[in-house]
Design a protein around this motif. Structure first.
Motif, PDB file in Angstrom:
ATOM      1  N   ASP A 367       0.837  -1.196   0.000  1.00 35.78           N
ATOM      2  CA  ASP A 367       0.000   0.000   0.000  1.00 35.78           C
ATOM      3  C   ASP A 367       0.875   1.250   0.000  1.00 35.78           C
ATOM      4  N   LEU A 368       1.921   1.249   0.781  1.00 40.06           N
ATOM      5  CA  LEU A 368       2.837   2.391   0.828  1.00 40.06           C
ATOM      6  C   LEU A 368       3.646   2.483  -0.462  1.00 40.06           C
ATOM      7  N   GLY A 369       4.009   1.328  -1.024  1.00 49.29           N
ATOM      8  CA  GLY A 369       4.742   1.347  -2.284  1.00 49.29           C
ATOM      9  C   GLY A 369       3.915   1.925  -3.412  1.00 49.29           C
ATOM     10  N   ARG A 370       2.642   1.570  -3.482  1.00 50.95           N
ATOM     11  CA  ARG A 370       1.760   2.147  -4.512  1.00 50.95           C
ATOM     12  C   ARG A 370       1.617   3.646  -4.324  1.00 50.95           C
ATOM     13  N   TRP A 371       1.538   4.079  -3.081  1.00 46.19           N
ATOM     14  CA  TRP A 371       1.419   5.525  -2.814  1.00 46.19           C
ATOM     15  C   TRP A 371       2.674   6.250  -3.304  1.00 46.19           C
ATOM     16  N   CYS A 372       3.861   5.675  -3.061  1.00 48.16           N
ATOM     17  CA  CYS A 372       5.098   6.297  -3.541  1.00 48.16           C
ATOM     18  C   CYS A 372       5.102   6.382  -5.072  1.00 48.16           C
ATOM     19  N   LYS A 373       4.612   5.347  -5.730  1.00 53.63           N
ATOM     20  CA  LYS A 373       4.561   5.354  -7.192  1.00 53.63           C
ATOM     21  C   LYS A 373       3.649   6.464  -7.698  1.00 53.63           C
ATOM     22  N   VAL A 374       2.502   6.651  -7.045  1.00 52.23           N
ATOM     23  CA  VAL A 374       1.558   7.707  -7.453  1.00 52.23           C
ATOM     24  C   VAL A 374       2.183   9.081  -7.259  1.00 52.23           C
ATOM     25  N   GLN A 375       2.941   9.293  -6.170  1.00 53.27           N
ATOM     26  CA  GLN A 375       3.571  10.596  -5.947  1.00 53.27           C
ATOM     27  C   GLN A 375       4.566  10.906  -7.067  1.00 53.27           C
ATOM     28  N   ARG A 376       5.323   9.891  -7.510  1.00 54.25           N
ATOM     29  CA  ARG A 376       6.269  10.110  -8.615  1.00 54.25           C
ATOM     30  C   ARG A 376       5.519  10.479  -9.894  1.00 54.25           C
ATOM     31  N   GLN A 377       4.418   9.786 -10.151  1.00 59.92           N
ATOM     32  CA  GLN A 377       3.638  10.067 -11.355  1.00 59.92           C
ATOM     33  C   GLN A 377       3.041  11.472 -11.314  1.00 59.92           C
ATOM     34  N   LEU A 378       2.519  11.877 -10.156  1.00 61.31           N
ATOM     35  CA  LEU A 378       1.933  13.217 -10.026  1.00 61.31           C
ATOM     36  C   LEU A 378       2.994  14.291 -10.226  1.00 61.31           C
ATOM     37  N   ARG A 379       4.189  14.077  -9.681  1.00 68.82           N
ATOM     38  CA  ARG A 379       5.259  15.076  -9.853  1.00 68.82           C
ATOM     39  C   ARG A 379       5.675  15.160 -11.324  1.00 68.82           C
ATOM     40  N   ASP A 380       5.779  14.021 -11.994  1.00 69.60           N
ATOM     41  CA  ASP A 380       6.145  14.044 -13.410  1.00 69.60           C
ATOM     42  C   ASP A 380       5.096  14.783 -14.243  1.00 69.60           C
ATOM     43  N   ALA A 381       3.838  14.700 -13.819  1.00 66.61           N
ATOM     44  CA  ALA A 381       2.759  15.376 -14.554  1.00 66.61           C
ATOM     45  C   ALA A 381       2.566  16.816 -14.108  1.00 66.61           C
ATOM     46  N   GLY A 382       3.346  17.273 -13.126  1.00 63.01           N
ATOM     47  CA  GLY A 382       3.219  18.641 -12.640  1.00 63.01           C
ATOM     48  C   GLY A 382       1.990  18.876 -11.801  1.00 63.01           C
ATOM     49  N   ARG A 383       1.450  17.835 -11.194  1.00 59.60           N
ATOM     50  CA  ARG A 383       0.203  17.957 -10.434  1.00 59.60           C
ATOM     51  C   ARG A 383       0.398  17.753  -8.938  1.00 59.60           C
ATOM     52  N   LEU A 384       1.657  17.652  -8.492  1.00 57.96           N
ATOM     53  CA  LEU A 384       1.921  17.503  -7.058  1.00 57.96           C
ATOM     54  C   LEU A 384       2.302  18.854  -6.477  1.00 57.96           C
ATOM     55  N   ALA A 385       1.578  19.257  -5.437  1.00 56.47           N
ATOM     56  CA  ALA A 385       1.790  20.575  -4.839  1.00 56.47           C
ATOM     57  C   ALA A 385       3.236  20.727  -4.360  1.00 56.47           C
ATOM     58  N   THR A 386       3.757  21.967  -4.473  1.00 60.38           N
ATOM     59  CA  THR A 386       5.140  22.245  -4.077  1.00 60.38           C
ATOM     60  C   THR A 386       5.390  21.884  -2.622  1.00 60.38           C
ATOM     61  N   ALA A 387       4.438  22.170  -1.762  1.00 59.63           N
ATOM     62  CA  ALA A 387       4.593  21.859  -0.335  1.00 59.63           C
ATOM     63  C   ALA A 387       4.762  20.358  -0.124  1.00 59.63           C
TER      64      ALA A 387
END
Length: 539
Positions: A367-387
């Protein structure tokens, strides 16, 4: 066939709360809405009456060949003028023997009692259309058949008052269900002396008997009703204070058994204006829809209606936007709390394993590994907040998964060999699993080395062999594809080629799998990692 089709349509419409109206009858625009009981379902009750209003001097027995379909409407006060005018236009175009649009009155007093507080769901309007019972129309499932047991006509043609609606007085009764009470109740009405025919403004009277018992729990539950139609309210009022009052007094003084002895509940009068009246048989037509006295008044009413509708629409839009903003705020708050909870889990993972790169897989904290994968994908797409990016950087989070290595030669080769030797000294072998939580980068590098053996060169292969590198993992792979590939690799080690069909035959399972892989390769449907494995066996 047509009647069967109409029946099916009627059943389908009634399941959706729609009352069936035959083609060519009434094509009303949606100015009216179904009447609703307080907290109850929409009422689409349609009652069938034998007609008092069909026109002509028909004998009572012939009245069973006529029906009145009574349909209730609840209409917004701002729409009543337009509703009545439209119904009048539709009635002129229709082919019914007779039709009446009646509007409920809430200000009628009779013998010192005001009739205004009707039960919830009592309609504002009723549309009564008279036609032959056997005219080919299919009766809807909720229509109530009634029989006319008595009818009375005026002595002459009634004179309608221009600009004044007609008037309908109805009295509804719940007669005891036994046959004797019903017979005596009808007999009393049939034998009573009536002077209605000679009354000025009298149009017609009928005693109506319900042909089937009311449903259990149905509001009212009336089994009989009288309907008296007058040319205008003043004519009814004159009869009430004159002949009607005297008739009631004479009935009480006659010594006969009162009608109430055969009733299970008190009578329930209800009164209606009749702004639209059309009797084709007698040639009587009367339309008295409300009109504005001046064009300015009409324009003012129209403007007020438009302003009211606009204000209502703006209020609805504002409420909808407020609900949407409140929902978005709650969703954002919930999302922030959930994200922070996962970041805290990742921080605890780093404390346990020395890195913040939880791998995927059921044997670890997937579950934590999938969450880490999603954070990488969001950052690559420019959709992860700077904070959030900053918060993960504080944990030394890797924005590229360490275990996802495509080319092992791009890494620090000497450094990775040293880390592999340290693993061997600690564990006794070099069989590092890909999802190695203590050093995910080493696990990904070892998996890539096995996959790209043919591209490493003899010198690097020799270095790996010197420290005891395990070229085939001892752990069982759950992938069906990898199981088939291991069989192919074993075949290649024995025969020196990968042409399985030439040795084992085209029907062999491994031969069929090899042909499927070649077909997938031709379509460019194989991933780079799988192609790297196949190239190891001379693909």
């Amino acid at each position: 066939h047509r009647r069967a089709a109409q029946t099916r349509c009627t059943d389908a419409l009634h399941r959706r709360g729609v009352t069936w109206v035959p083609a060519g009858a009434w094509r009303l625009a949606p100015l009216a809405r179904p009447c609703r009981d307080a907290g109850g379902p929409a009422q689409h009750t349609v009652m069938i009456f034998a007609s008092t209003f069909a026109g002509g001097n028909l004998p009572p027995k012939a009245m069973a060949d006529r029906s009145v379909r009574l349909k209730p409407f609840c209409v917004d006060p701002l729409e009543r003028r337009e509703f009545e005018a439209q119904v009048a236009a539709e009635m002129r175009l229709g082919k019914k023997r007779a039709a009446l649009l009646v509007r409920r009155r809430d200000d009628i007093s009779m013998y010192g009692k005001l009739y205004a507080n009707y039960p919830p769901g009592t309609p504002d309007y009723m549309l009564l259309s008279v036609s032959d019972v056997y005219d080919g129309e299919v009766l809807a499932s909720d229509e109530q058949p009634w029989d006319a047991t008595m009818v009375q006509r005026p002595a002459g043609r009634p004179e309608m008052q221009p600009g004044e609606p007609a008037f309908l007085a109805m009295n509804r009764f719940v007669v005891k269900p036994d046959e004797a009470s019903r017979r005596l109740f009808e007999q009393r009405w049939a034998t009573r002396e009536s002077k209605l025919a000679g009354q000025p403004g009298f149009v017609g009277f009928s005693l109506l008997r319900r042909a089937s018992p009311p449903a259990a729990g149905q509001a009212g539950g009336f089994t009989y009703a009288t309907a008296t139609l007058w040319a205008r309210e003043a004519a009814w009022a004159a009869w009430r204070e004159g002949g009607g009052k005297n008739a009631h007094a004479a009935s009480r003084e006659s010594g006969r058994t009162p009608v109430s002895e055969w009733m299970a509940a008190a009578a329930s009068p209800i009164f209606w204006d009749v702004p639209v009246l059309l009797l084709r048989g007698s040639g009587l037509a009367h339309v008295c829809t409300p009109r504005s006295e001046t064009a300015a008044e009409a324009e003012a009413e129209a403007a007020a209606r438009v302003a009211s509708l606009r204000e209502e629409g703006e209020r609805a839009v504002a409420e909808r936007l407020a609900r949407r903003e409140a929902f978005a705020a709650r969703a954002t708050e919930v999302s922030d709390l959930a994200w922070e909870a996962m970041r805290a889990r990742l921080a605890r993972y780093k404390e346990d394993w020395g890195n913040a790169d939880a791998p995927l897989g059921p044997d670890v904290d997937g579950d934590l590994g999938r969450w880490c994968k999603v954070q990488r994908q969001l950052r690559d797409a420019g959709r992860l907040a700077t904070a959030r990016v900053d918060a993960l950087d504080l944990l030394c989070f890797s924005w590229v998964a360490p275990s996802d290595v495509d080319d092992p030669t791009r890494a620090d080769w000497a450094g990775m060999l040293a880390r592999l030797a340290a693993y061997r000294d600690e564990h006794g072998d070099c069989d590092v699993k890909k999802k190695y939580q203590r050093d995910p980068a080493l696990g990904g590098w070892v998996a890539a080395v096995r996959r790209c053996r043919s591209e490493l060169g003899a010198a690097r292969v020799a270095e790996l062999d010197q420290i005891g590198f395990v070229w085939q993992s001892s752990r069982s792979c759950g992938s069906a594809w990898m199981s088939s590939f291991r069989e192919l690799r074993a075949f290649h080690a024995v025969h020196g080629h990968s042409d399985v069909g030439a040795v084992l035959g085209d029907g062999h399972e491994l031969a069929r799998w090899s042909e499927a892989m070649r077909a997938a390769q031709a379509k460019e449907a194989l991933s780079p990692k799988r192609m790297a494995h196949l190239r190891e066996v001379g693909w």
